[in-house]
Enzyme design. Structure first.
Site, PDB file in Angstrom:
ATOM      1  N   GLY A  85     -58.990 -16.808   5.397  1.00  0.00           N
ATOM      2  CA  GLY A  85     -57.579 -17.181   5.425  1.00  0.00           C
ATOM      3  C   GLY A  85     -57.418 -18.511   6.145  1.00  0.00           C
ATOM      4  NE  ARG A  87     -56.132  -6.430   7.291  1.00  0.00           N
ATOM      5  CZ  ARG A  87     -56.840  -6.477   8.419  1.00  0.00           C
ATOM      6  NH1 ARG A  87     -58.015  -5.918   8.498  1.00  0.00           N
ATOM      7  NH2 ARG A  87     -56.359  -7.106   9.468  1.00  0.00           N
ATOM      8  N   GLY A 100     -59.574 -11.083   8.764  1.00  0.00           N
ATOM      9  CA  GLY A 100     -59.282  -9.691   8.399  1.00  0.00           C
ATOM     10  C   GLY A 100     -59.734  -9.386   6.983  1.00  0.00           C
ATOM     11  CB  THR A 126     -54.705 -13.464   3.963  1.00  0.00           C
ATOM     12  OG1 THR A 126     -53.666 -12.790   4.691  1.00  0.00           O
ATOM     13  CG2 THR A 126     -54.078 -14.634   3.265  1.00  0.00           C
ATOM     14  CB  ILE A 127     -53.069  -8.139   2.923  1.00  0.00           C
ATOM     15  CG1 ILE A 127     -52.753  -8.093   4.414  1.00  0.00           C
ATOM     16  CG2 ILE A 127     -54.390  -7.455   2.628  1.00  0.00           C
ATOM     17  CD1 ILE A 127     -52.441  -6.677   4.906  1.00  0.00           C
ATOM     18  CG  ASP A 128     -50.510 -11.379   6.492  1.00  0.00           C
ATOM     19  OD1 ASP A 128     -50.541 -10.168   6.216  1.00  0.00           O
ATOM     20  OD2 ASP A 128     -50.567 -11.813   7.663  1.00  0.00           O
ATOM     21  N   GLY A 141     -47.769  -8.679   7.785  1.00  0.00           N
ATOM     22  CA  GLY A 141     -47.178  -9.988   7.513  1.00  0.00           C
ATOM     23  C   GLY A 141     -46.818 -10.617   8.842  1.00  0.00           C
ATOM     24  NE  ARG A 142     -51.568 -12.845  11.895  1.00  0.00           N
ATOM     25  CZ  ARG A 142     -52.884 -12.951  11.876  1.00  0.00           C
ATOM     26  NH1 ARG A 142     -53.579 -12.341  12.798  1.00  0.00           N
ATOM     27  NH2 ARG A 142     -53.492 -13.661  10.967  1.00  0.00           N
ATOM     28  CB  SER A 150     -61.441 -18.118   8.188  1.00  0.00           C
ATOM     29  OG  SER A 150     -61.229 -16.832   8.683  1.00  0.00           O
TER      30      SER A 150
HETATM   31  O1  F6P Z   1     -53.727 -11.545   8.706  1.00  0.00           O
HETATM   32  C1  F6P Z   1     -53.797 -10.361   8.039  1.00  0.00           C
HETATM   33  C2  F6P Z   1     -53.397  -9.219   8.919  1.00  0.00           C
HETATM   34  O2  F6P Z   1     -53.546  -8.101   8.103  1.00  0.00           O
HETATM   35  C3  F6P Z   1     -52.011  -9.302   9.536  1.00  0.00           C
HETATM   36  O3  F6P Z   1     -50.994  -8.962   8.655  1.00  0.00           O
HETATM   37  C4  F6P Z   1     -52.125  -8.378  10.708  1.00  0.00           C
HETATM   38  O4  F6P Z   1     -51.219  -8.693  11.727  1.00  0.00           O
HETATM   39  C5  F6P Z   1     -53.506  -8.630  11.159  1.00  0.00           C
HETATM   40  O5  F6P Z   1     -54.250  -9.029  10.029  1.00  0.00           O
HETATM   41  C6  F6P Z   1     -54.145  -7.427  11.806  1.00  0.00           C
HETATM   42  O6  F6P Z   1     -55.405  -7.768  12.267  1.00  0.00           O
HETATM   43  P1  F6P Z   1     -56.415  -6.764  12.966  1.00  0.00           P
HETATM   44  O7  F6P Z   1     -57.343  -6.273  11.898  1.00  0.00           O
HETATM   45  O8  F6P Z   1     -57.116  -7.596  13.960  1.00  0.00           O
HETATM   46  O9  F6P Z   1     -55.630  -5.639  13.557  1.00  0.00           O
END
Ligand code: F6P
Length: 364
Positions: free
Chosen positions: A118, A290, A15, A142-144, A187-188, A121
Site C-alpha cells: 500500500g 481481510r 496489512g 489494500t482493503i482501504d 478504512g483508516r 510500503s
Molecule cells: O490499511 C489497511 C487496514 O486494514 C486498515 O483499514 C486498518 O486500520 C489496519 O489495516 C489494521 O492493521 P493491523 O493489521 O495492524 O491491525
C-alpha cells in the site's frame, strides 16, 4: 531485458488482504513461462531481507496447481511494523537498518523486485530502491483502496463483499427488534469500504473520514425514516477513521501503548441512542474484512497486475506501479501514488449516487 535464467524477487508488505496470492501466482507464471526467469519469494516483507541467511521461498509454477489462488492471506507472510529506516529495536529505540536490507537484496543476485503493498510500503520501498539502486515495480493492495492513481487495489472488493454481507445479515435482525444497527468497517483514512458496501447493502447513513458529520443530521434522518416512511429500523455504516464532530480520532492503545483505530461505532451507538431515542447495537467488523476467498475481481485484478508487473521489469521500466484505469492496466511513477489523492472523491459519482438514494452522509 534480464536474460533467461535471471532471478527476480517478490514480496508482500503491509496489512494482508484477499488476492495477494493471485498476484504472486501470476507473476511466477509470467516470469517462468514467458521470460525463463526464476522467482524468489521474500518472506515477511523486508524482515526476510534482514535475516541471515536471507529468508526466502523458491516459487515454482507447480506450487500453484492447488488451492493457493482461492486463499486469502499471503503465502509469503507480511509485516506492517518493520520500517527499515526506523526499525523498532528490543530496547524500544529505533534504528536505521536500510543498508542491511539492501545488502540482503544484493546477496540474492536479483535482477529486480516486485513489491505488493500500500502507500506506506511504497514510501519505504521507493526510498530503499533509490538508495540501493534496486529495479522496483509496485502492485497496489489494500482493503482501504486508498492508493492514489488506481481505481482499485487488490483486496478492496473482497472486503466490500464481506461488509455488504454483514449488512445483509444485520437488516433482518434490525427490523425484527426495531433497532438502529451500526456497522463499523475498516478504512483508516478513506471511506471507500463504507461507501460502496453502504450503497450495496442498503444503508440509511454512511459516515466516511472525508465528510465531517453532525449528530443532528443523523438523528434527523432516523426520525424521518420513522415518522415519514414508517420504518422501524435503520442501518448505519461508519469507517473506523471517522472523527468525532470535534475532530478527534477514536482509537485504542494496547498495553504496549500502540494506538489502533476502532471505537467510532460504539461512540456513535451511545450518542444516537440518546439523540434519536433509538435502541442501538454496534458490530465492529475488523479483520474479518481481510479474509475469505478472494472475490472474482480481486483474482482477476491480481492476475492482471502480476503479469503486468513482470512485463515492466522485462521492459526495464522501474520505479513504476501498475494501476487499473478505465479497464486498462497502466503504469505510473510510484511517487505519484504516494502523494496522489486516494480518498473518496466527495464530488464523485458514488457520493452523488448515495445522496440520490437519500442516504445521509452526515453533513445534512
Ligand atoms: O490499511 C489497511 C487496514 O486494514 C486498515 O483499514 C486498518 O486500520 C489496519 O489495516 C489494521 O492493521 P493491523 O493489521 O495492524 O491491525
Amino acid at each position: 531485458m534480464p536474460p533467461v535464467g535471471s532471478r527476480i524477487g517478490i514480496l508482500t508488505s503491509g496489512g494482508d488482504c484477499a488476492g495477494l496470492n493471485a498476484v504472486i501466482r501470476a507473476a511466477v507464471f509470467r516470469a517462468v513461462h514467458t521470460y525463463g526467469w526464476e522467482v524468489v519469494g521474500l518472506r515477511q516483507g523486508t524482515l526476510g531481507l534482514l535475516k541471515r541467511p536471507v529468508d526466502t521461498m523458491h516459487l515454482d509454477v507447480n506450487m500453484f496447481s492447488g488451492s493457493i489462488l482461492r486463499e486469502s492471506g499471503t503465502i509469503l507472510g507480511t509485516t506492517n511494523t518493520g520500517d527499515p529506516f526506523a526499525f523498532p529495536m528490543p530496547d524500544g529505540s529505533k534504528k536505521d537498518r536500510s543498508a542491511e536490507v539492501i545488502e540482503g537484496y544484493r546477496q540474492l543476485g536479483l535482477a529486480g523486485l516486485i513489491v505488493i503493498g500500500g502507500d506506506g510500503s511504497f514510501r519505504i520501498m521507493d526510498k530503499l530502491a533509490k538508495q540501493g539502486n534496486i529495479p522496483l515495480v509496485g502492485v497496489p493492495k489494500t482493503i482501504d483502496n486508498d492508493v492514489g492513481r488506481t481505481e482499485n487495489s487488490i483486496g478492496f472488493i473482497t472486503a466490500v463483499n464481506v461488509a455488504t454481507e454483514a449488512l445483509d445479515r444485520l437488516q433482518p435482525t434490525a427490523a425484527s427488534h426495531n433497532r438502529v444497527m451500526i456497522l463499523e468497517v475498516m478504512g483508516r483514512d478513506a471511506g471507500h469500504i463504507a461507501l460502496v458496501s453502504g450503497i450495496a447493502g442498503g444503508a440509511d447513513i454512511i459516515l466516511m473520514p472525508e465528510i465531517p458529520w453532525k449528530l443532528e443530521a443523523l438523528a434527523g434522518k432516523i426520525k424521518r425514516l420513522r415518522d415519514e416512511e414508517g420504518r422501524n429500523f435503520a442501518l448505519v455504516v461508519v469507517a473506523e477513521g471517522v472523527k468525532t464532530p470535534e475532530g478527534r480520532s477514536v482509537t485504542q492503545a494496547d498495553v504496549a501503548g500502540k494506538v489502533r483505530y476502532g471505537g467510532i461505532g460504539h461512540y456513535l451507538g451511545d450518542r444516537l441512542a440518546d439523540a434519536a431515542k433509538a435502541e442501538t447495537r454496534v458490530t465492529v467488523l475488523g479483520h474479518v474484512q481481510r479474509g475469505g476467498s478472494p472475490a472474482t475481481t480481486d483474482r482477476v485484478l491480481g492476475s492482471a497486475f502480476g503479469v503486468a508487473a513482470v512485463d515492466l521489469l522485462a521492459a526495464g521500466k522501474h520505479g513504476r506501479m501498475v494501476t487499473w484505469q478505465n479497464r486498462h492496466v497502466v503504469d505510473v511513477p510510484i511517487e505519484d501514488t504516494i502523494s496522489g489523492p486516494g480518498g473518496v472523491n466527495v464530488e464523485g459519482d458514488l457520493v452523488r449516487t448515495a445522496r440520490g438514494l437519500g442516504i445521509c452522509l452526515g453533513d445534512q
